[in-house]
Design a protein around this motif. Structure first.
Motif, mmCIF file in Angstrom:
data_model
loop_
_atom_site.group_PDB
_atom_site.id
_atom_site.type_symbol
_atom_site.label_atom_id
_atom_site.label_comp_id
_atom_site.label_asym_id
_atom_site.label_seq_id
_atom_site.Cartn_x
_atom_site.Cartn_y
_atom_site.Cartn_z
ATOM 1 N N GLY A 181 -28.322 32.911 -64.855
ATOM 2 C CA GLY A 181 -29.535 32.186 -65.211
ATOM 3 C C GLY A 181 -29.322 31.140 -66.276
ATOM 4 N N GLU A 182 -28.079 30.981 -66.727
ATOM 5 C CA GLU A 182 -27.766 29.960 -67.715
ATOM 6 C C GLU A 182 -27.566 28.615 -67.012
ATOM 7 O OE1 GLU A 182 -24.480 31.123 -70.201
ATOM 8 O OE2 GLU A 182 -25.026 33.244 -70.068
ATOM 9 N N SER A 183 -27.754 27.538 -67.750
ATOM 10 C CA SER A 183 -27.567 26.205 -67.185
ATOM 11 C C SER A 183 -26.674 25.391 -68.126
ATOM 12 C CB SER A 183 -28.913 25.502 -66.983
ATOM 13 O OG SER A 183 -28.731 24.251 -66.340
ATOM 14 N N PRO A 184 -25.358 25.607 -68.044
ATOM 15 C CA PRO A 184 -24.426 24.919 -68.948
ATOM 16 C C PRO A 184 -24.524 23.403 -68.800
ATOM 17 C CG PRO A 184 -23.337 26.678 -67.708
ATOM 18 C CD PRO A 184 -24.672 26.469 -67.069
ATOM 19 N N SER A 185 -24.486 22.708 -69.926
ATOM 20 C CA SER A 185 -24.565 21.247 -69.887
ATOM 21 C C SER A 185 -23.172 20.650 -69.784
ATOM 22 C CB SER A 185 -25.260 20.723 -71.148
ATOM 23 O OG SER A 185 -24.538 21.107 -72.304
ATOM 24 N N GLY A 186 -23.114 19.417 -69.318
ATOM 25 C CA GLY A 186 -21.855 18.690 -69.286
ATOM 26 C C GLY A 186 -21.038 18.890 -68.036
ATOM 27 N N PHE A 187 -21.566 19.645 -67.064
ATOM 28 C CA PHE A 187 -20.809 19.868 -65.834
ATOM 29 C C PHE A 187 -21.770 20.225 -64.713
ATOM 30 C CE2 PHE A 187 -18.433 22.442 -62.780
ATOM 31 C CZ PHE A 187 -17.289 21.684 -62.595
ATOM 32 N N THR A 188 -21.477 19.743 -63.510
ATOM 33 C CA THR A 188 -22.211 20.140 -62.310
ATOM 34 C C THR A 188 -21.204 20.350 -61.193
ATOM 35 O OG1 THR A 188 -22.518 17.909 -61.418
ATOM 36 C CG2 THR A 188 -24.199 18.723 -62.986
ATOM 37 N N ILE A 189 -21.636 21.015 -60.150
ATOM 38 C CA ILE A 189 -20.732 21.279 -59.027
ATOM 39 C C ILE A 189 -20.364 19.987 -58.313
ATOM 40 C CG2 ILE A 189 -22.389 21.653 -57.166
ATOM 41 C CD1 ILE A 189 -19.277 23.821 -58.019
ATOM 42 N N ASP A 190 -21.209 18.954 -58.429
ATOM 43 C CA ASP A 190 -20.876 17.662 -57.822
ATOM 44 C C ASP A 190 -19.634 17.063 -58.470
ATOM 45 O OD1 ASP A 190 -22.913 17.677 -55.983
ATOM 46 O OD2 ASP A 190 -24.314 16.584 -57.263
ATOM 47 N N GLU A 191 -19.468 17.309 -59.770
ATOM 48 C CA GLU A 191 -18.281 16.803 -60.466
ATOM 49 C C GLU A 191 -17.024 17.454 -59.895
ATOM 50 O OE1 GLU A 191 -16.331 16.865 -64.947
ATOM 51 O OE2 GLU A 191 -18.513 16.964 -64.712
ATOM 52 N N GLU B 54 -16.706 18.688 -56.867
ATOM 53 C CA GLU B 54 -16.513 18.198 -55.501
ATOM 54 C C GLU B 54 -15.885 16.810 -55.489
ATOM 55 O OE1 GLU B 54 -19.087 18.127 -51.367
ATOM 56 O OE2 GLU B 54 -20.073 17.543 -53.223
ATOM 57 N N SER B 55 -16.307 15.939 -56.403
ATOM 58 C CA SER B 55 -15.796 14.565 -56.415
ATOM 59 C C SER B 55 -14.346 14.491 -56.870
ATOM 60 C CB SER B 55 -16.665 13.694 -57.335
ATOM 61 O OG SER B 55 -16.552 14.123 -58.685
ATOM 62 N N HIS B 56 -13.884 15.505 -57.604
ATOM 63 C CA HIS B 56 -12.510 15.502 -58.088
ATOM 64 C C HIS B 56 -11.630 16.516 -57.368
ATOM 65 C CE1 HIS B 56 -14.643 13.607 -61.528
ATOM 66 N NE2 HIS B 56 -13.514 12.935 -61.665
ATOM 67 N N GLU C 191 -14.179 26.520 -50.406
ATOM 68 C CA GLU C 191 -14.662 25.941 -51.662
ATOM 69 C C GLU C 191 -15.610 24.779 -51.409
ATOM 70 O OE1 GLU C 191 -10.849 26.829 -54.615
ATOM 71 O OE2 GLU C 191 -10.941 24.943 -53.494
ATOM 72 N N ASP C 192 -15.188 23.853 -50.560
ATOM 73 C CA ASP C 192 -15.942 22.611 -50.348
ATOM 74 C C ASP C 192 -17.225 22.810 -49.545
ATOM 75 O OD1 ASP C 192 -14.060 21.175 -51.742
ATOM 76 O OD2 ASP C 192 -12.918 20.622 -49.960
ATOM 77 N N GLU C 193 -17.149 23.618 -48.498
ATOM 78 C CA GLU C 193 -18.268 23.730 -47.572
ATOM 79 C C GLU C 193 -19.161 24.937 -47.824
ATOM 80 O OE1 GLU C 193 -18.872 21.291 -45.630
ATOM 81 O OE2 GLU C 193 -16.971 20.250 -45.962
ATOM 82 N N LEU C 194 -18.657 25.915 -48.562
ATOM 83 C CA LEU C 194 -19.430 27.134 -48.774
ATOM 84 C C LEU C 194 -19.870 27.267 -50.231
ATOM 85 C CD1 LEU C 194 -20.486 29.628 -47.368
ATOM 86 C CD2 LEU C 194 -18.298 30.749 -47.763
ATOM 87 N N LEU C 195 -18.904 27.360 -51.140
ATOM 88 C CA LEU C 195 -19.247 27.564 -52.547
ATOM 89 C C LEU C 195 -20.065 26.404 -53.107
ATOM 90 C CD1 LEU C 195 -18.911 29.386 -55.037
ATOM 91 C CD2 LEU C 195 -16.870 28.062 -55.619
ATOM 92 N N VAL C 196 -19.658 25.181 -52.813
ATOM 93 C CA VAL C 196 -20.357 24.014 -53.362
ATOM 94 C C VAL C 196 -21.819 23.998 -52.926
ATOM 95 C CG1 VAL C 196 -20.539 21.497 -53.228
ATOM 96 C CG2 VAL C 196 -18.315 22.556 -53.656
ATOM 97 N N ALA C 197 -22.072 24.278 -51.652
ATOM 98 C CA ALA C 197 -23.455 24.252 -51.139
ATOM 99 C C ALA C 197 -24.316 25.319 -51.813
ATOM 100 C CB ALA C 197 -23.447 24.453 -49.633
#
Length: 241
Positions: free
Chosen positions: A162-172, A174-176, A225-231
């Motif tokens: 339930g935490e929302s850490p700042s400075g990072f998202t899963i999109d970051e 995926e893009s790297h 990782e890309d198609e399951l975890l990220v989604a």
């Protein structure tokens, strides 16, 4: 006249339906790719005639996650993200962590050792060049998986709490997310097309088979990782916003 043996294997056996009441041994026999998946979930072999459900209960394995990943690997063309969105991201992360341990501590060191053996007897420059090429790949995989272990997976674990850490998202992430199998393709070509090695051909074939299998397994790992975890993680991020 050509005689046809009716028992001749003419094609890959069809993958069985993967269900809770399926016998795990039958699934493994129908598709050897599931061997590694079973191991990464911490299930020891010697499963007898037990069903997937029985095995998961015995070893405290997330059955839904195991079945989903086995189905995904057995039939990647039938993958539909929405049908997997209910899975536990923690179970997926645990599976991926075990996969990292396997590749970094078992599979790649084994290839490294076998590669060193088949290169014995060639000139020092060529031998050093090939080994350095593999060692650079090994380092690349270590960095890739180290980033996931140290940054991505802890982030997912905090989100689930339930935490929302700042400075990072899963999109970051995926893009790297880099492709870590390309050097394996190059290594296969170096060995099979451009090198004449003064060693047992069977040893060379064994190394190549292991590299081919590693390429498939790493592709599957990255696909999860890309198609399951990220989604799934992206969905959790939206819910916490």
């Amino acid at each position: 006249m050509i005689l046809k043996n009716e028992n001749m294997i003419t094609s890959k056996r069809p993958v069985r339906s993967i269900e809770p009441m399926s016998k795990l041994a039958d699934l493994i026999h129908s598709d050897h790719r599931l061997l590694l998946t079973v191991s990464l979930f911490g299930i020891p072999f010697g499963v007898r005639d037990k069903t997937v459900q029985e095995i998961c209960q015995q070893y405290h394995v997330d059955m839904e996650c195991l079945i989903a990943i086995m189905r995904l690997l057995a039939n990647p063309g039938g993958f539909e993200t929405q049908s997997f969105m209910h899975l536990s991201p923690i179970s997926i992360v645990d599976y991926l962590k075990n996969s990292h341990i396997y590749f970094l501590e078992k599979r790649l060191p084994d290839i490294q050792q076998r590669l060193s053996e088949i290169l014995e007897g060639i000139d020092d420059v060529s031998r050093t060049s090939v080994l350095n090429f593999f060692n650079e790949y090994y380092k690349e995989v270590q960095e890739h998986m180290g980033y996931e272990n140290q940054t991505v997976f802890p982030y997912v674990e905090k989100l689930v709490k339930g935490e929302s850490p700042s400075g990072f998202t899963i999109d970051e992430f995926e893009s790297h997310h880099s492709n870590i199998h390309e050097k394996l393709v190059d290594l296969k070509n170096i060995i099979s097309k451009y090198m004449e090695l003064p060693t047992d051909n069977y040893k060379i074939a064994n190394v190549l088979l292991e590299i081919f299998q590693s390429e498939e397994d790493i592709d599957a790992h990255c696909f999860i990782e890309d198609e399951l975890l990220v989604a799934i993680v992206r969905k959790i991020e939206k819910e916490l916003m």
